[in-house]
Design a protein around this motif. Structure first.
Motif, mmCIF file in Angstrom:
data_model
loop_
_atom_site.group_PDB
_atom_site.id
_atom_site.type_symbol
_atom_site.label_atom_id
_atom_site.label_comp_id
_atom_site.label_asym_id
_atom_site.label_seq_id
_atom_site.Cartn_x
_atom_site.Cartn_y
_atom_site.Cartn_z
ATOM 1 N N ASN A 178 11.918 44.994 26.397
ATOM 2 C CA ASN A 178 10.305 44.087 24.971
ATOM 3 C C ASN A 178 10.886 43.408 24.802
ATOM 4 N N ILE A 179 12.846 42.903 24.845
ATOM 5 C CA ILE A 179 13.825 41.725 24.324
ATOM 6 C C ILE A 179 13.118 40.867 24.673
ATOM 7 N N CYS A 180 13.201 41.109 26.926
ATOM 8 C CA CYS A 180 12.572 40.425 28.051
ATOM 9 C C CYS A 180 11.495 39.168 27.763
ATOM 10 N N CYS A 181 10.612 40.297 27.623
ATOM 11 C CA CYS A 181 9.674 39.830 27.471
ATOM 12 C C CYS A 181 8.849 39.413 26.250
ATOM 13 N N SER A 182 9.989 39.692 25.127
ATOM 14 C CA SER A 182 9.594 38.411 23.672
ATOM 15 C C SER A 182 10.369 37.181 24.153
ATOM 16 N N MET A 183 11.402 37.296 24.211
ATOM 17 C CA MET A 183 11.352 35.849 25.210
ATOM 18 C C MET A 183 10.487 35.062 25.698
ATOM 19 N N ILE A 184 10.520 35.504 27.115
ATOM 20 C CA ILE A 184 9.260 34.782 27.819
ATOM 21 C C ILE A 184 8.363 34.512 26.997
ATOM 22 N N LEU A 185 7.977 34.928 26.045
ATOM 23 C CA LEU A 185 6.151 34.585 25.634
ATOM 24 C C LEU A 185 6.738 33.409 24.363
ATOM 25 N N LYS A 186 8.144 33.245 24.391
ATOM 26 C CA LYS A 186 8.483 32.571 22.735
ATOM 27 C C LYS A 186 9.336 30.860 23.528
ATOM 28 N N LEU A 187 9.199 31.321 24.596
ATOM 29 C CA LEU A 187 9.942 30.057 24.698
ATOM 30 C C LEU A 187 8.561 29.077 25.936
#
Length: 682
Positions: free
Chosen positions: A555-564
């Motif tokens: 979940n954290i990795c996915c959120s960071m991918i979308l934000k970046l």
């Protein structure tokens, strides 16, 4: 004529028969003329002669007779005895000597057990009177579906001419305990259509047991029968619970209690453990069906039968029972009721004193925050004593965490409904300060040593989803992380198994699953408040996770991918994606897969091809995920609306990927990249 035709009266069919007797090659050809098969002597068909013939056959030391020949001879004897019993209308099962079953298990390989047991079933052999035969039964019951259907007689049920024929066969072959074992297996495998046949067989078996003992003055055997009846009722209750039939569960449960009270008083305490599982099962079932009144009727019924004190002598049982009841009280959304119940039932530790130090008593009963004096506390308790809770229901607990989780959940939810946002924020902050103060003060006490992040999760959810103050949520988590108590706080988990993770060196390790779900406060905040947090704030949270050895999750990795991606940092997003790709995660997030396809990143091996085809159509038309796709992704991947930041109201890509672009110095991204390399991913 083939040997088998002489033994069983029918021609071999596939594996069921062919493997019978040591996988004989001779079954496919006539017996060699050099093989000596002694003529079966004229047998006096009584038990003594039958037993003598069997034992003399297996103990025959004639070197010209092979083991295979002996098996055929024994099978012939058993088959002949079975035919004799049928011709004389003897409906009792045939009991083989224990030595015969032992000899079979020594001379048959496990691969041949199926066909051997199949023969025993056809010849009405008692399969429960020998530990050697029972071993075969249990092993096959734990084997393939093919084997299980044999042991459970499901195959026989299909071919039986009537229900009565199946029932007679079932109760003839197995004793009571084996029947219970088999019915458990049928229930576990979810074969609901045939379960009524097995229940009817259990009832008939009990009737037989009772009839056989009606004239027997044997206290031990009568007690055994009573316990068998109770076990049957428990079996039935668990079956109905699995079917979610709570209306039938209640009368059966009461019948179990009534039956328990028929046991001799001296034996009730020794057998009460049988009630632990059904009590917890029925309370859980009623709670899930919102049948709160029935739960307290059950508790009152137990109390009226004077069973509660003895039941609560089991420490683990009373802890689970208390947790179930407190969770049930949540449905009333009345913190006063929950506190009244706890004050009346928890005898250790002093829960009223603990709740007073947390500021809960003053808030719930006087709408103020603060610690009450001894006099005021006694006055409130006396005025608000709970009259409907029996004094016989007393609990001793060693872990306050689950109780506090439920209390804070109810209190914070109630505050949101009756207070203005400004009042709610002020009260929430004061409650948080009292909680941290109490935890720092009492962290070494036995009832706080198991504390976890469940309560801080409740505070964060209230601030994020009710007060919509993401900055405050960030500050609260930062403050909580800096408390000395954080060293002894465990991350809440709803799972107990161990999952693999991959670190930056590519080495797989095994770590607790505690950080996998959204009960990790860092996961909750980064995922739900991602579009409101700056990159510097996210970097701070990641640094804390690194310092405290808290792994990242999908979940954290996915959120960071979308934000970046939103910040046009595609290369940085690819680094985050590589962590979850090479960790072999199941990636079924539609929006993430859209960008994986768009940037031509490697697809996971188990990706849903239908989603990829849909994404390719969007890309072919030059479209971004539209409103309907966003809504579909939210419903499918985030059924709990509180745990996702997907915004489907406007439906645009930017609305999903975060609100305003946050321009940040490259140094922050470099620090985040360094942090990512050091934090493990699970």
């Amino acid at each position: 004529m083939r040997v088998w035709a002489r033994v069983s009266g029918r021609i071999p069919r596939d594996r069921v028969v062919y493997n019978t007797v040591y996988r004989y090659r001779s079954l496919t050809r006539p017996i060699s003329t050099t093989t000596t098969v002694p003529t079966i002597p004229s047998i006096d068909y009584n038990w003594i002669q039958f037993k003598t013939s069997l034992l003399s056959t297996i103990n025959n030391n004639n070197n010209t007779i092979t083991t295979s020949d002996k098996i055929l001879q024994v099978y012939t004897l058993i088959s002949t005895q079975h035919d004799f019993c049928q011709s004389n209308q003897n409906t009792r099962p045939i009991s083989l000597p224990n030595a015969i079953h032992s000899w079979f298990i020594q001379n048959l390989t496990p691969e041949q057990w199926y066909d051997h047991i199949n023969n025993m079933i056809n010849w009405d052999i008692n399969l429960s009177n020998s530990p050697y035969c029972q071993k075969m039964v249990v092993k096959l019951l734990q084997s393939t579906e093919f084997d299980i259907q044999l042991i459970t007689l499901e195959n026989y049920l299909i071919t039986a001419k009537s229900q009565e024929q199946f029932i007679n066969k079932f109760i003839k072959l197995y004793d009571w305990n084996t029947m219970i074992l088999i019915v458990n297996n049928v229930v576990k495998r979810g074969n609901w259509k045939i379960i009524p046949y097995y229940l009817t067989a259990l009832i008939e078996k009990l009737n037989q047991l009772q009839k056989n003992m009606s004239n027997v003055n044997d206290i031990k055997r009568q007690l055994s029968l009573q316990k068998s009846f109770i076990k049957f009722l428990i079996e039935l209750l668990l079956i109905l619970s699995s079917l979610n039939n709570w209306k039938l569960v209640i009368p059966i449960f009461k019948l179990i209690i009534e039956s328990m009270n028929t046991l001799p008083p001296s034996t009730i305490q020794d057998n009460l453990s049988m009630l632990n599982k059904p009590i917890l099962k029925i309370i859980n079932l009623l709670r899930l069906n919102n049948q709160t009144d029935e739960i307290f009727q059950i508790i009152s019924f137990l109390n009226n039968k004077n069973l509660l004190p003895n039941l609560l002598s089991s420490f683990q049982f009373q802890k689970r029972l208390l947790n179930e009841i407190v969770t049930c009280l949540r449905s009333f959304n009345d913190p006063k009721l929950t506190i009244q119940f706890l004050s009346a039932t928890v005898k250790s530790p002093n829960i009223i004193s603990i709740l007073n130090e947390l500021g809960m008593i003053n808030l719930v009963f006087r709408n103020q925050i603060g610690v009450l004096s001894s006099h005021d506390l006694s006055e409130i308790i006396q005025t608000n004593s709970n009259q409907f809770i029996s004094t016989n229901l007393k609990f001793k607990i060693d872990d306050m965490a689950p109780i506090l989780n439920e209390l804070y959940l109810v209190i914070l939810k109630s505050n949101n409904e009756i207070m203005t946002p400004e009042e709610n924020k002020l009260i929430t902050l004061k409650l948080y300060n009292h909680y941290v103060t109490k935890l720092n003060k009492s962290i070494k006490q036995y009832y706080f040593w198991k504390n976890d992040t469940g309560v801080i999760i409740q505070f964060l959810k209230t601030i994020i989803y009710q007060l919509h103050d993401h900055s405050l949520a960030y500050e609260i988590l930062l403050d909580f992380s800096n408390q000395k108590l954080m060293k002894k706080i465990r991350i809440v988990t709803s799972q107990s198994k161990i999952l693999k993770n991959i670190d930056t060196t590519g080495q797989y390790k095994r770590v607790p699953v505690s950080y996998v779900n959204n009960n990790c406060p860092f996961t909750l905040l980064i995922q739900s408040s991602n579009k409101y947090l700056s990159m510097n704030q996210i970097l701070k949270l990641l640094s804390i996770m690194q310092d405290k050895n808290i792994p990242l999750n999908f979940n954290i990795c996915c959120s960071m991918i979308l934000k970046l991606i939103h910040l046009k940092r595609i290369d940085d997003a690819k680094v985050w994606y590589d962590k979850i790709y090479y960790g072999q995660f199941d990636i079924n997030h539609f929006i993430l897969l859209y960008y994986v396809r768009k940037f031509n990143w490697p697809l996971p091996s188990n990706v849903n091809q239908e989603s990829i085809n849909e994404i390719d159509q969007l890309l072919g038309k030059g479209l971004s995920p539209i409103k309907s796709l966003l809504k579909e992704a939210k419903n499918e991947h985030f059924p709990d609306a509180e745990t996702t930041d997907i915004d489907v109201h406007n439906g645009s890509e930017d609305d999903y990927l975060f609100m305003e672009r946050q321009e940040t110095d490259d140094s922050v991204f470099e620090e985040i990249s360094n942090c990512l390399q050091r934090i493990k991913v699970i």
